[in-house]
Design an enzyme around this catalytic site. Structure first.
Site, PDB file in Angstrom:
ATOM      1  N   ASP A 192       1.886   5.050   0.382  1.00 27.57           N
ATOM      2  CA  ASP A 192       1.184   6.185   1.208  1.00 27.57           C
ATOM      3  C   ASP A 192       1.266   7.289   0.042  1.00 27.57           C
ATOM      4  O   ASP A 192       2.420   8.227  -0.064  1.00 27.57           O
ATOM      5  CB  ASP A 192       2.208   6.281   2.299  1.00 27.57           C
ATOM      6  CG  ASP A 192       1.502   7.121   3.418  1.00 27.57           C
ATOM      7  OD1 ASP A 192       0.413   7.242   3.298  1.00 27.57           O
ATOM      8  OD2 ASP A 192       2.143   7.435   4.232  1.00 27.57           O
ATOM      9  N   CYS A 249      22.384  34.447  18.431  1.00 28.91           N
ATOM     10  CA  CYS A 249      22.830  33.233  17.510  1.00 28.91           C
ATOM     11  C   CYS A 249      23.759  32.558  18.492  1.00 28.91           C
ATOM     12  O   CYS A 249      24.642  33.170  19.052  1.00 28.91           O
ATOM     13  CB  CYS A 249      23.456  33.779  16.369  1.00 28.91           C
ATOM     14  SG  CYS A 249      24.105  32.460  15.335  1.00 28.91           S
ATOM     15  N   CYS A 268      19.256  34.335  12.311  1.00 23.39           N
ATOM     16  CA  CYS A 268      20.502  35.109  12.291  1.00 23.39           C
ATOM     17  C   CYS A 268      20.684  35.714  11.162  1.00 23.39           C
ATOM     18  O   CYS A 268      20.853  35.255   9.777  1.00 23.39           O
ATOM     19  CB  CYS A 268      21.938  34.350  12.693  1.00 23.39           C
ATOM     20  SG  CYS A 268      23.305  35.108  12.591  1.00 23.39           S
ATOM     21  N   LYS A 293      -2.853  -2.611   7.740  1.00 17.58           N
ATOM     22  CA  LYS A 293      -2.154  -1.642   8.100  1.00 17.58           C
ATOM     23  C   LYS A 293      -0.830  -2.008   9.247  1.00 17.58           C
ATOM     24  O   LYS A 293      -1.039  -2.765  10.164  1.00 17.58           O
ATOM     25  CB  LYS A 293      -2.930  -0.383   8.586  1.00 17.58           C
ATOM     26  CG  LYS A 293      -3.929   0.083   8.253  1.00 17.58           C
ATOM     27  CD  LYS A 293      -3.448   0.712   6.507  1.00 17.58           C
ATOM     28  CE  LYS A 293      -3.061   2.032   6.843  1.00 17.58           C
ATOM     29  NZ  LYS A 293      -4.015   3.146   7.130  1.00 17.58           N
ATOM     30  N   CYS A 315      27.352  33.043  16.466  1.00 16.21           N
ATOM     31  CA  CYS A 315      28.136  34.424  16.557  1.00 16.21           C
ATOM     32  C   CYS A 315      27.712  35.365  17.666  1.00 16.21           C
ATOM     33  O   CYS A 315      28.413  36.354  17.741  1.00 16.21           O
ATOM     34  CB  CYS A 315      28.021  34.992  15.100  1.00 16.21           C
ATOM     35  SG  CYS A 315      26.180  35.564  14.876  1.00 16.21           S
ATOM     36  N   LYS A 354       0.662  -1.156  -0.032  1.00 13.48           N
ATOM     37  CA  LYS A 354       0.030   0.042  -0.033  1.00 13.48           C
ATOM     38  C   LYS A 354       1.039   1.224  -0.003  1.00 13.48           C
ATOM     39  O   LYS A 354       1.589   1.725   0.871  1.00 13.48           O
ATOM     40  CB  LYS A 354      -0.957   0.165   1.124  1.00 13.48           C
ATOM     41  CG  LYS A 354      -2.125   1.060   1.323  1.00 13.48           C
ATOM     42  CD  LYS A 354      -2.919   0.769   2.378  1.00 13.48           C
ATOM     43  CE  LYS A 354      -3.989   1.989   2.295  1.00 13.48           C
ATOM     44  NZ  LYS A 354      -3.213   3.435   2.420  1.00 13.48           N
ATOM     45  N   TYR A 365      -2.988   0.720  -9.722  1.00 10.64           N
ATOM     46  CA  TYR A 365      -3.405  -0.320  -8.646  1.00 10.64           C
ATOM     47  C   TYR A 365      -4.515  -1.013  -9.427  1.00 10.64           C
ATOM     48  O   TYR A 365      -5.017  -2.159  -8.750  1.00 10.64           O
ATOM     49  CB  TYR A 365      -3.494  -0.126  -7.231  1.00 10.64           C
ATOM     50  CG  TYR A 365      -4.146   0.827  -6.957  1.00 10.64           C
ATOM     51  CD1 TYR A 365      -5.736   0.663  -6.883  1.00 10.64           C
ATOM     52  CD2 TYR A 365      -3.679   1.865  -6.335  1.00 10.64           C
ATOM     53  CE1 TYR A 365      -6.487   1.834  -6.722  1.00 10.64           C
ATOM     54  CE2 TYR A 365      -4.604   2.956  -5.936  1.00 10.64           C
ATOM     55  CZ  TYR A 365      -5.851   2.914  -6.067  1.00 10.64           C
ATOM     56  OH  TYR A 365      -6.757   4.089  -5.467  1.00 10.64           O
TER      57      TYR A 365
END
Length: 684
Positions: free
Chosen positions: A126, A413, A431, A319, A416, A124, A231
């Site tokens: 997805d 940041c 940043c 499933k 830096c 199956k 399918y």
């Protein structure tokens, strides 16, 4: 088949015949690549075929045909989706979550039709359910499932999917159903790009495929490299089929991408064994799967079983249970990307998921972390989204033994120390310091990458070393490196230093689109860079363009135009461009290489086998720089065949031509002969 020259003067009938050959070649190679996983030519060779056909159709507009592969992209944006009524309802499947559920379903089937039942198992996929309708062999409609009775007309977007034939091998009229999917690699690429741009991420490949096919602009769908797996053949009995498996074999012969991961089972025990066999193996497939569909193979028995209002009684979807694991969150690291986005990353005790060991997962942004109440020290539940990308599902606050601090993004940041900003309408913190070492490092890695300036050998490792040693502080500094700078580095000998410096110098000759992509302008990907370079030709013209001028360029919208304008309005950027100019970096769009006096000028060249010194893309570039044209197959018009290791049918055909036509102009070269010419031309 033979490669044709679309540029020669032709009568309309000659042009029509040549267009037919080119279309057949392109669709043949599409089938080899997308349906058989057995490509015979390189991407560059495929592109050359497409360019020839585009040029031919441009010169002879009356040849343009809706079934031509050139019509897969470039359709105008849609105002909305028209509704499509499904003549045969597109029903959803009932689900089974255990072996007991499967046995119960099998018992109901056999009670209704007897014990002589064979089943077909199909993984199956997805994705998004779609219907494809062909009239006299030509694709006329693509539609979504919708509510099962009424879907949406997405034909323009379906036409962009390369493994969907625009024309079948026979002029039949039929409808098939299938699953449109996004390959795992493309899903990861797209989400990485969206994260860099501060955009919401797709939750899984299914959502990504659905979002792509429901775009009103077909160019967006075309850029996302979707696929379809068929399918079901609707009303298969009308096409002489007695079983579902026969129907899929039939549509495969027509050129449709029929489901290949399928198996006919004699009974429910075989079904269960097949499901178990694929439980782990399915993770190796290039697309995501979430279960196994089991169908009664006989079409006559399917008709007897019928359907409920929602689901066919002759099919069920088993499933697979989502693999989840509990682990302990040890840290939340902050990573600064190329565009300055600061991304929190969960670091946790290693766990096994979908066949691999994982210990890290992106947390994407501060809002998500706080919404899920994820704190360092928590027991967390992790899984792989679409069996691909590790993600933190939730924390388990009830397992806390002591108070834990809430997560907050820092104000500065982590690389830096500059103040972070959050732009309007975005969830990401950024940043914006152009001197931030993280931005510079990621930017330089991107600048040198294969699809940008293509400085071979100058990857992440050496960029890091050059930055740490203070030898490089800007993109321009790459072109100021000297041999004396390099040989002082550990593991850098004379030979490697010479090769790196040569490759850096060679990159100066790149066409403008590579530089534009390499600069890392926000929202400007490879395709947009090429479009901008073709339109403006020089970087000076691009830098002086207004937002209105930019939006007049095809596929450049207001968001991209604003980003380009802001980028080139930055004084430091203008300084960088001037420095690159002064250092000899090309700032002009070169277009397809047209070298009238090169050693291969006017010659048609075919590549075959494996070259040791270069890949197909590089070899093609060298041939074009020497004035040659690369073709995909050997014919009477071929001038040179370059045969690498493991050369096969193309070499055999060339040898046959020489045997039968001793006066033929065709020459066969080995790689050494080719490289001698490359070196004489100063290209390596």
């Amino acid at each position: 088949m033979r490669v044709v020259d679309a540029k020669s003067a032709l009568s309309l009938e000659e042009a029509r015949a040549r267009a037919k050959v080119l279309r057949e070649q392109i669709e043949y190679h599409n089938r080899k690549y997308y349906l058989e996983d057995n490509p015979e030519i390189s991407d560059a060779e495929w592109d050359a075929l497409m360019r020839d056909l585009i040029e031919l159709e441009r010169k002879y507009p009356e040849l343009v045909d809706p079934a031509s592969p050139t019509q897969r992209v470039g359709a105008p944006a849609l105002e909305g989706f028209a509704k499509v009524v499904h003549e045969v309802p597109m029903l959803s499947l009932a689900n089974a979550y255990s072996t007991e559920d499967l046995l119960d379903w099998d018992r109901r089937v056999r009670q209704a039709v007897g014990d002589d039942v064979r089943y077909v198992c199909e993984l199956k996929v997805d994705g998004l359910a779609v219907a494809l309708r062909y009239q006299d062999g030509r694709l006329v409609l693509g539609a979504t499932r919708g509510d099962g009775s009424v879907g949406e007309d997405i034909t323009a977007n379906i036409r962009t999917i390369r493994n969907v034939p625009l024309e079948l091998s026979e002029p039949v009229s039929l409808e098939v159903r299938g699953e449109a999917y996004m390959p795992k690699r493309e899903f990861m690429r797209l989400n990485e790009l969206r994260e860099q741009q501060g955009e919401p991420l797709f939750a899984n490949p299914r959502n990504a495929a659905a979002g792509s096919l429901r775009q009103l602009d077909p160019a967006v769908a075309a850029s996302r490299r979707l696929g379809v797996i068929v399918y079901q053949l609707v009303r298969a009995e009308a096409h002489g089929c007695e079983t579902h498996s026969q129907a899929l074999d039939y549509v495969a012969r027509l050129g449709l991408p029929a489901h290949r991961e399928r198996h006919v089972c004699a009974n429910i025990e075989d079904v269960i064994a097949y499901i178990e066999a694929w439980a782990d193996k399915r993770h190796e497939l290039p697309y995501a799967t979430d279960g196994m569909v089991v169908k009664v193979d006989s079409l006559a028995l399917q008709a007897r079983l019928g359907a409920t209002a929602k689901s066919p009684r002759w099919a069920i979807a088993y499933k697979y249970a989502a693999e989840q694991a509990e682990t302990t969150l040890r840290a939340i690291e902050l990573n600064v990307g190329r565009t300055g986005v600061v991304t929190p990353t969960a670091v946790f005790d290693p766990v096994q998921l979908a066949g691999t060991t994982v210990s890290r997962a992106s947390l994407h942004n501060e809002d998500l972390v706080r919404e899920k109440d994820i704190r360092v020290g928590d027991v967390i539940v992790v899984q792989k989204a679409g069996d691909i990308i590790p993600e933190v599902i939730r924390s388990l606050p009830e397992r806390r033994t002591e108070p834990l601090p809430e997560f907050r993004m820092p104000e500065t940041c982590p690389q830096c120390g500059s103040r972070l900003v959050r732009l309007d309408g975005e969830v990401a913190w950024r940043c914006i310091n152009p001197d931030c070492p993280a931005l510079l490092r990621e930017g330089l890695i991107h600048f040198c990458s294969r699809d940008a300036m293509n400085i071979e050998g100058l990857g992440e490792q050496w960029i890091t070393v050059l930055l740490d040693r203070g030898l490089v502080r800007t993109h321009a500094d790459l072109y100021r490196l000297r041999k004396a700078d390099l040989v002082q580095l550990d593991r850098m000998g004379d030979k490697l230093a010479d090769k790196l410096l040569h490759n850096i110098q060679e990159s100066k000759r790149n066409s403008l689109e590579r530089l534009l992509f390499g600069l890392g302008i926000r929202h400007v990907g490879e395709k947009a860079a090429k479009t901008l370079a073709e339109h403006f030709v020089t970087i000076d013209a691009l830098m002086s363009a207004s937002e209105e001028d930019l939006m007049a360029v095809p596929d450049i919208g207001p968001k991209v135009a604003q980003s380009i304008r802001q980028y080139f309005d930055t004084p430091r950027v203008r300084q960088l461009i001037q420095e690159l100019k002064d250092l000899g970096v090309n700032m002009t769009y070169l277009g397809p290489q047209k070298v009238s006096d090169g050693p291969l000028a006017g010659k048609t060249v075919v590549l075959t086998g494996v070259l040791q010194a270069a890949d197909r893309k590089q070899a093609t570039a060298w041939i074009e720089q020497m004035g040659g044209k690369v073709a995909s197959s050997v014919s009477a018009k071929t001038d040179v065949l370059i045969a690498g290791d493991k050369a096969g049918s193309k070499l055999a055909k060339a040898q046959e031509i020489l045997r039968n036509h001793p006066d033929a102009k065709l020459e066969i070269w080995d790689e050494a002969a080719f490289l001698r010419l490359v070196d004489e031309a100063g290209l390596r």
